[in-house]
Structure formats: structure tokens, C-alpha cells
Design a protein around this motif. Structure first.
Motif, short mmCIF file in Angstrom:
data_model
loop_
_atom_site.label_atom_id
_atom_site.label_comp_id
_atom_site.label_asym_id
_atom_site.label_seq_id
_atom_site.Cartn_x
_atom_site.Cartn_y
_atom_site.Cartn_z
N LYS A 1 7.75 24.39 60.73
CA LYS A 1 6.42 24.56 61.06
C LYS A 1 6.16 23.25 61.74
O LYS A 1 5.74 23.14 63.10
N PRO A 2 6.02 21.89 61.06
CA PRO A 2 5.61 20.75 61.60
C PRO A 2 6.64 20.26 62.40
O PRO A 2 6.19 19.43 63.53
N LEU A 3 8.02 20.70 62.44
CA LEU A 3 8.98 19.99 63.45
C LEU A 3 8.50 20.83 64.81
O LEU A 3 8.64 20.21 66.02
N LEU A 4 7.71 21.78 64.90
CA LEU A 4 7.51 22.77 66.04
C LEU A 4 5.92 22.38 66.63
O LEU A 4 5.66 23.06 67.42
N GLY A 5 5.38 21.47 65.85
CA GLY A 5 3.99 21.13 66.02
C GLY A 5 3.07 22.16 65.40
O GLY A 5 1.84 22.15 66.04
N LEU A 6 3.32 23.13 64.48
CA LEU A 6 2.64 24.14 64.01
C LEU A 6 1.99 23.64 62.74
O LEU A 6 2.63 23.08 61.99
N GLU A 7 0.84 24.17 62.43
CA GLU A 7 0.15 24.04 60.93
C GLU A 7 0.83 24.65 59.95
O GLU A 7 1.25 25.93 60.38
N ARG B 1 12.27 27.23 70.79
CA ARG B 1 11.74 26.79 72.32
C ARG B 1 12.37 27.34 73.45
O ARG B 1 11.73 27.51 74.38
#
Length: 123
Positions: free
Chosen positions: A9-15, A62
Motif C-alpha cells: 500500500k505505501p509503495l502505491l501511495g495508499l494509506e 498501475r
């Protein structure tokens, strides 16, 4: 080694607390693990391919737009732009077949270090 959606999640910019895409991310990680294991002829993703697996998952998520609703209101990627009288053409879908064929090739140098040879009668 098990891949964890809370690491992706953080790698994709998600919380990490956002659970709205958990089923999609679980699918993506499972798909990546399956591709790695099938290509390398191994039972599970080794620790040495952890970062490669997460990079593959990021690319898969992505570039294929998995889990995103494709509607007629959402155009695909731009295929051409004419400036005189402004004309823009979009692909019928966001799905890019050239990406699918190149995904595994990008990671083969890392995967080949863990690939095991099998005899034809073992398949």
C-alpha cells in the motif's frame, strides 16, 4: 515468504488503513507470486525476490488498472493528437498488450537467479 498488502500500500501511495482496495491488492500479490513460482519452478517466493515481487505488483497494478471500473465516460490512453481544429484520439481500452508481453522480460535477470530447471516429464 508471504507478500503482504500492508507493505504494498505505501509503495502505491495508499494509506495502510484504507481497506477499499484490499481484495484487488490481494489478487495482484497472488498473481505476482504465481508468476514468479511458475517461471522459477519453485513452491514459494524466496526472500531474495521480495523487492522484485513488490516492484512487479506495483507495475501490474498501475499498468493494467486492475480494479478500476472501465466506463464509457473514462477514455483509454491517448493514441494521437491533431492540433489543427484540436482532435484527440483515445484507445478503446486502458489495457496495453505490449506491456503484458514485456512485464516478465523486465524482471527475468532477477528471476533467473532463482529459476530451477525441470525435465519435460516433470511438468
Amino acid at each position: 515468504m508471504t507478500l503482504d498488502i500492508n507493505d504494498l500500500k505505501p509503495l502505491l501511495g495508499l494509506e495502510v488503513t484504507d481497506t477499499s482496495k484490499d481484495s484487488v491488492l490481494t489478487f495482484v500479490l497472488g498473481n505476482v507470486a504465481e508468476v514468479i513460482c511458475n517461471y522459477c519452478h519453485i513452491a514459494e517466493v524466496p526472500r531474495g525476490l521480495e523487492y522484485t515481487a513488490y516492484r512487479m505488483a506495483m507495475d501490474l497494478y498501475r499498468n493494467e488498472g486492475i480494479g478500476e471500473a472501465d466506463s464509457e465516460d473514462t477514455p483509454g490512453r491517448v493514441t494521437s493528437i491533431d492540433e489543427g481544429d484540436v482532435k484527440t484520439s483515445f484507445a478503446a481500452s486502458r489495457f496495453d498488450i505490449s506491456y503484458v508481453h514485456s512485464l516478465l522480460k523486465v524482471y527475468t535477470p532477477q528471476l533467473n537467479r532463482y529459476r530451477k530447471l525441470v525435465r519435460n516429464d516433470d511438468c
